[in-house]
Motif scaffolding. Structure first.
Motif, PDB file in Angstrom:
ATOM      1  N   MET A   1       0.738  -1.700  -0.239  1.00  0.00           N
ATOM      2  CA  MET A   1       0.101   0.254   0.730  1.00  0.00           C
ATOM      3  C   MET A   1       0.981   1.145  -0.036  1.00  0.00           C
ATOM      4  SD  MET A   1      -2.584   0.975   3.015  1.00  0.00           S
ATOM      5  CE  MET A   1      -4.349   0.314   2.675  1.00  0.00           C
ATOM      6  N   LYS A   2       0.920   2.323  -0.838  1.00  0.00           N
ATOM      7  CA  LYS A   2       0.696   3.437  -0.760  1.00  0.00           C
ATOM      8  C   LYS A   2       0.375   4.489   0.006  1.00  0.00           C
ATOM      9  CE  LYS A   2       3.541   6.036  -4.484  1.00  0.00           C
ATOM     10  NZ  LYS A   2       3.783   6.510  -5.854  1.00  0.00           N
ATOM     11  N   LEU A   3       0.988   5.223   0.817  1.00  0.00           N
ATOM     12  CA  LEU A   3       0.662   6.398   1.873  1.00  0.00           C
ATOM     13  C   LEU A   3       1.761   7.518   1.474  1.00  0.00           C
ATOM     14  CD1 LEU A   3       1.016   3.982   4.665  1.00  0.00           C
ATOM     15  CD2 LEU A   3      -1.093   4.703   3.216  1.00  0.00           C
ATOM     16  N   LEU A   4       0.708   8.644   1.658  1.00  0.00           N
ATOM     17  CA  LEU A   4       0.809  10.278   1.021  1.00  0.00           C
ATOM     18  C   LEU A   4       0.667  10.362   2.689  1.00  0.00           C
ATOM     19  CD1 LEU A   4       1.831  12.571  -0.341  1.00  0.00           C
ATOM     20  CD2 LEU A   4      -0.778  13.087  -0.806  1.00  0.00           C
ATOM     21  N   VAL A   5       2.169  11.226   2.894  1.00  0.00           N
ATOM     22  CA  VAL A   5       2.438  11.968   4.458  1.00  0.00           C
ATOM     23  C   VAL A   5       2.637  13.234   4.256  1.00  0.00           C
ATOM     24  CG1 VAL A   5       3.884  11.511   6.237  1.00  0.00           C
ATOM     25  CG2 VAL A   5       3.239   9.976   4.881  1.00  0.00           C
ATOM     26  N   ARG A   6       1.682  14.214   5.075  1.00  0.00           N
ATOM     27  CA  ARG A   6       2.096  15.345   3.972  1.00  0.00           C
ATOM     28  C   ARG A   6       2.314  16.587   5.468  1.00  0.00           C
ATOM     29  NH1 ARG A   6      -3.424  16.700   1.886  1.00  0.00           N
ATOM     30  NH2 ARG A   6      -2.913  18.545   2.376  1.00  0.00           N
ATOM     31  N   ASN A   7       2.161  17.702   5.543  1.00  0.00           N
ATOM     32  CA  ASN A   7       2.557  18.799   6.544  1.00  0.00           C
ATOM     33  C   ASN A   7       3.558  18.210   7.733  1.00  0.00           C
ATOM     34  OD1 ASN A   7       2.072  20.741   7.718  1.00  0.00           O
ATOM     35  ND2 ASN A   7       1.087  19.991   9.071  1.00  0.00           N
ATOM     36  N   LEU A   8       4.945  17.886   6.349  1.00  0.00           N
ATOM     37  CA  LEU A   8       5.398  17.539   7.346  1.00  0.00           C
ATOM     38  C   LEU A   8       6.760  18.485   7.712  1.00  0.00           C
ATOM     39  CD1 LEU A   8       6.805  14.406   4.939  1.00  0.00           C
ATOM     40  CD2 LEU A   8       6.637  14.121   7.450  1.00  0.00           C
ATOM     41  N   LEU A  40      15.757  21.407  -0.768  1.00  0.00           N
ATOM     42  CA  LEU A  40      14.554  21.018  -0.225  1.00  0.00           C
ATOM     43  C   LEU A  40      13.521  20.533  -0.013  1.00  0.00           C
ATOM     44  CD1 LEU A  40      15.586  24.845   1.153  1.00  0.00           C
ATOM     45  CD2 LEU A  40      16.727  23.370   1.190  1.00  0.00           C
ATOM     46  N   SER A  41      13.447  20.433   1.193  1.00  0.00           N
ATOM     47  CA  SER A  41      11.392  19.420   1.433  1.00  0.00           C
ATOM     48  C   SER A  41      10.350  20.262   0.778  1.00  0.00           C
ATOM     49  CB  SER A  41      11.583  18.750   2.447  1.00  0.00           C
ATOM     50  OG  SER A  41      10.008  18.011   2.448  1.00  0.00           O
ATOM     51  N   LYS A  42       9.306  19.797   0.364  1.00  0.00           N
ATOM     52  CA  LYS A  42       8.555  20.403   0.243  1.00  0.00           C
ATOM     53  C   LYS A  42       7.618  20.132   1.323  1.00  0.00           C
ATOM     54  CE  LYS A  42       8.239  20.739  -4.992  1.00  0.00           C
ATOM     55  NZ  LYS A  42       7.416  20.616  -5.798  1.00  0.00           N
ATOM     56  N   GLY A  43       7.324  18.921   2.111  1.00  0.00           N
ATOM     57  CA  GLY A  43       6.751  18.665   2.566  1.00  0.00           C
ATOM     58  C   GLY A  43       5.682  18.133   2.716  1.00  0.00           C
ATOM     59  N   PHE A  44       6.095  16.178   1.467  1.00  0.00           N
ATOM     60  CA  PHE A  44       5.507  15.526   1.694  1.00  0.00           C
ATOM     61  C   PHE A  44       6.437  14.396   1.074  1.00  0.00           C
ATOM     62  CE2 PHE A  44       5.048  17.615  -1.934  1.00  0.00           C
ATOM     63  CZ  PHE A  44       4.220  16.635  -2.779  1.00  0.00           C
ATOM     64  N   ALA A  45       5.619  13.181   1.239  1.00  0.00           N
ATOM     65  CA  ALA A  45       6.346  11.870   1.131  1.00  0.00           C
ATOM     66  C   ALA A  45       6.015  10.724   0.648  1.00  0.00           C
ATOM     67  CB  ALA A  45       7.508  11.377   2.044  1.00  0.00           C
ATOM     68  N   PHE A  46       6.054  10.106   0.067  1.00  0.00           N
ATOM     69  CA  PHE A  46       5.737   8.825  -0.494  1.00  0.00           C
ATOM     70  C   PHE A  46       5.962   7.852   1.011  1.00  0.00           C
ATOM     71  CE2 PHE A  46       4.671  11.455  -3.461  1.00  0.00           C
ATOM     72  CZ  PHE A  46       3.021  11.259  -3.751  1.00  0.00           C
ATOM     73  N   VAL A  72       1.518  15.577  11.482  1.00  0.00           N
ATOM     74  CA  VAL A  72       1.854  14.714   9.889  1.00  0.00           C
ATOM     75  C   VAL A  72       0.026  14.429   9.712  1.00  0.00           C
ATOM     76  CG1 VAL A  72       4.694  14.308   9.631  1.00  0.00           C
ATOM     77  CG2 VAL A  72       2.348  12.668  10.431  1.00  0.00           C
ATOM     78  N   ARG A  73      -0.066  14.550   8.248  1.00  0.00           N
ATOM     79  CA  ARG A  73      -1.674  14.127   8.199  1.00  0.00           C
ATOM     80  C   ARG A  73      -1.133  12.935   7.403  1.00  0.00           C
ATOM     81  NH1 ARG A  73      -1.927  19.565   6.993  1.00  0.00           N
ATOM     82  NH2 ARG A  73      -2.415  18.755   4.428  1.00  0.00           N
TER      83      ARG A  73
END
Length: 79
Positions: A1-8, A40-46, A72-73
């Motif tokens: 499963m692929k997860l999106l992690v936001r607001n990092l 630099l980080s854009k603040g999200f990851a997979f 984080v979300r």
């Protein structure tokens, strides 16, 4: 499963994200999205986890968790 992690936080590293999710199961891929011009980080990851049950546990445990002062979300990424 692929997860999106936001607001990092911009200071959160790919390794820190991998460690956070690995506490809940096996992580096969972790990609922190970087700005092409600044690096630099854009603040999200997979994060990719092959076991759906472990991924759901991680999603529940980490969603709204404070990481480097940011709440984080986490959600299932659209395919």
């Amino acid at each position: 499963m692929k997860l999106l992690v936001r607001n990092l936080s911009r200071s959160t590293t790919e390794q820190e994200i991998r460690i956070l999710f690995s506490a809940h199961g096996r992580v096969t891929e972790c990609t922190l999205v970087l700005d092409k011009e600044t690096g630099l980080s854009k603040g999200f990851a997979f994060v990719e986890m092959p076991n759906d049950k472990e991924a759901n546990v991680a999603l529940t445990a980490i969603h709204h968790l404070r990481v480097a002062k940011n709440r984080v979300r986490v959600k299932i990424a659209d395919s």
